[in-house]
Design an enzyme around this catalytic site. Structure first.
Site, PDB file in Angstrom:
ATOM      1  N   HIS A  45      25.926   6.565  36.142  1.00 58.01           N
ATOM      2  CA  HIS A  45      27.052   7.175  35.435  1.00 58.01           C
ATOM      3  C   HIS A  45      28.379   6.892  36.136  1.00 58.01           C
ATOM      4  O   HIS A  45      29.358   7.619  35.958  1.00 58.01           O
ATOM      5  CB  HIS A  45      26.856   8.684  35.252  1.00 58.01           C
ATOM      6  CG  HIS A  45      25.791   9.026  34.262  1.00 58.01           C
ATOM      7  ND1 HIS A  45      26.058   9.327  32.948  1.00 58.01           N
ATOM      8  CD2 HIS A  45      24.439   9.100  34.394  1.00 58.01           C
ATOM      9  CE1 HIS A  45      24.921   9.580  32.314  1.00 58.01           C
ATOM     10  NE2 HIS A  45      23.928   9.437  33.170  1.00 58.01           N
ATOM     11  N   THR A  46      28.398   5.845  36.931  1.00 55.38           N
ATOM     12  CA  THR A  46      29.645   5.414  37.576  1.00 55.38           C
ATOM     13  C   THR A  46      30.355   4.346  36.763  1.00 55.38           C
ATOM     14  O   THR A  46      31.558   4.145  36.926  1.00 55.38           O
ATOM     15  CB  THR A  46      29.352   4.864  38.983  1.00 55.38           C
ATOM     16  OG1 THR A  46      28.372   3.819  38.882  1.00 55.38           O
ATOM     17  CG2 THR A  46      28.819   5.952  39.898  1.00 55.38           C
ATOM     18  N   ALA A 135      12.561   4.189  28.178  1.00 52.91           N
ATOM     19  CA  ALA A 135      12.316   4.492  29.587  1.00 52.91           C
ATOM     20  C   ALA A 135      13.558   4.350  30.452  1.00 52.91           C
ATOM     21  O   ALA A 135      13.497   4.472  31.664  1.00 52.91           O
ATOM     22  CB  ALA A 135      11.214   3.571  30.128  1.00 52.91           C
ATOM     23  N   ASP A 184      24.591  -2.446  31.630  1.00 55.82           N
ATOM     24  CA  ASP A 184      23.299  -2.875  31.097  1.00 55.82           C
ATOM     25  C   ASP A 184      23.355  -4.321  30.628  1.00 55.82           C
ATOM     26  O   ASP A 184      22.471  -5.131  30.917  1.00 55.82           O
ATOM     27  CB  ASP A 184      22.879  -1.983  29.930  1.00 55.82           C
ATOM     28  CG  ASP A 184      22.675  -0.541  30.350  1.00 55.82           C
ATOM     29  OD1 ASP A 184      22.674  -0.262  31.560  1.00 55.82           O
ATOM     30  OD2 ASP A 184      22.524   0.310  29.457  1.00 55.82           O
TER      31      ASP A 184
END
Length: 395
Positions: A45-46, A135, A184
């Protein structure tokens, strides 16, 4: 050993995928492309706070057999969706806010290309994947990025890796409605064998960091809690909003700009909830930088273990994104001898990673299975993560 609890996901059979393509479309594919999932070693979450992340690309991929069409129709079929039948969407009908189901991750790439005035045509696509879904291993980024890579190659767009990743992110953010950062997609496109990627998400620069664990006698276990990773109930959106509000109250552009050295006194200016959220973001980004320095200096990778443990505690206590299933697995892994373990991914389910000695991998994995059973949690699925290459044409 046949009774091992560590099981590598089955590989995608390329020949079988090509045969399926022929059956679906009565044609030959122009090529076959693959893009990997990713696992984040540290830095959670950075990315949407301008900070640092440290992912690796996995050996598990989404694979696409693709044929270029002469019209604007996209036909796409996946072995795991819609009973394997093809879904058809005309690119001229794709707009923000439209409902295209899982195909949004595919046609969204074409939409994003058109926004950049890149020439687009339709595609016929057959998909298969061995990236675990739900996942927190970026199965969606693997899908959008394999399509972006294939489209770019087939139409001669000549895009650099960052732009390929940008197309994948735009497809996810604006057409599929998934509020991801760029980590991602960059990890899926830019991975290198034996390396982690230290990504500065503000500058969008990547430092390839040595991460050849087998040479050091180590293994990175991925322990899937079988608790589906989701952002239900607006929890992910709340974390983003809290981060932005904390930055606004502190008078900085993003939380990345809060100095670690004066963190304690700086955070005193915030109410308790925002204080916790900001503390996680600032300290986890700093953990990425520390891990990167250790690995670039050639230090023993075991030294990053305490950073993994600290990251998990921060996600659990300050960002509040872990759940009992993943906390159980993290604690069990460390108690069984892991050098460090943490939840990875957006939270509220998903996977734990554990840095373990190779000869201890099986015993740590078994300890996690026992701990889950003792608490009546789902039996975890466990495999070894291998730092691998990024999206590419394979045939």
């Amino acid at each position: 050993m046949s009774d091992s609890v560590i099981r590598t996901p089955d590989s995608v059979d390329f020949d079988e995928l090509v045969d399926r393509f022929r059956q679906l479309y009565d044609a030959e594919p122009d090529g076959v492309w693959a893009a990997p999932g990713r696992v984040n070693v540290v830095g959670e979450h950075t990315d949407y706070n301008g900070g640092f992340v440290l992912p690796i690309a996995l050996a598990q991929h989404t694979v696409a057999a693709v044929h270029r069409r002469d019209d604007s129709l996209v036909r796409v079929a996946s072995t795991s969706m819609n009973d394997g039948a093809a879904v058809s969407v005309d690119l001229t009908d794709v707009t923000e806010g439209g409902d295209y189901g899982w195909a949004a991750y595919v046609v969204g790439v074409g939409w994003a290309a058109a926004q950049r005035d890149l020439p687009t045509t339709g595609l016929d696509i057959a998909l298969d994947s061995n990236v675990p879904v739900g996942a927190g291993l970026s199965s969606s980024a693997a899908l959008s990025c394999v399509i972006a890579r294939a489209w770019s190659d087939l139409l001669g767009w000549g895009l650099d890796e960052q732009t390929v990743a940008d197309l994948g992110r735009d497809a996810e953010n604006k057409i599929a409605g998934a509020p991801t950062g760029l980590m991602d997609q960059l990890a899926s496109v830019c991975g290198q064998e034996g390396h982690a990627m230290q990504i500065d998400t503000r500058a969008v620069t990547i430092t390839q960091v040595p991460f050849d664990l087998p040479t050091a006698g180590l293994t990175l276990l991925v322990i899937d809690s079988r608790t589906e990773h989701s952002h239900a109930d607006g929890e992910y959106a709340e974390r983003r909003q809290s981060s932005q509000e904390a930055a606004l109250r502190l008078g900085v552009r993003e939380l990345r700009d809060v100095p670690l050295e004066s963190l304690a006194t700086t955070l005193d200016k915030l109410p308790p909830l925002l204080r916790r959220r900001a503390r996680h973001v600032v300290t986890d980004s700093a953990r990425v930088e520390e891990a990167g320095k250790l690995l670039l200096a050639g230090d023993d990778p075991r030294r990053i273990g305490p950073l993994l443990n600290a990251s998990h505690a921060s996600m659990r206590d300050d960002y509040e994104i872990t759940v009992p299933t993943v906390d159980t697995l993290q604690e069990a892994a460390v108690a069984a001898g892991a050098h460090g373990a943490r939840m990875t991914g957006g939270g509220f389910g998903g996977c734990v990673i554990a840095l373990v000695d190779q000869d201890e991998a099986e015993s740590v994995a078994r300890a996690c299975v026992r701990a889950a059973a003792d608490r009546e949690h789902p039996t975890p699925a466990i495999f070894r993560a291998v730092a691998s290459g990024g999206a590419d044409r394979i045939r």
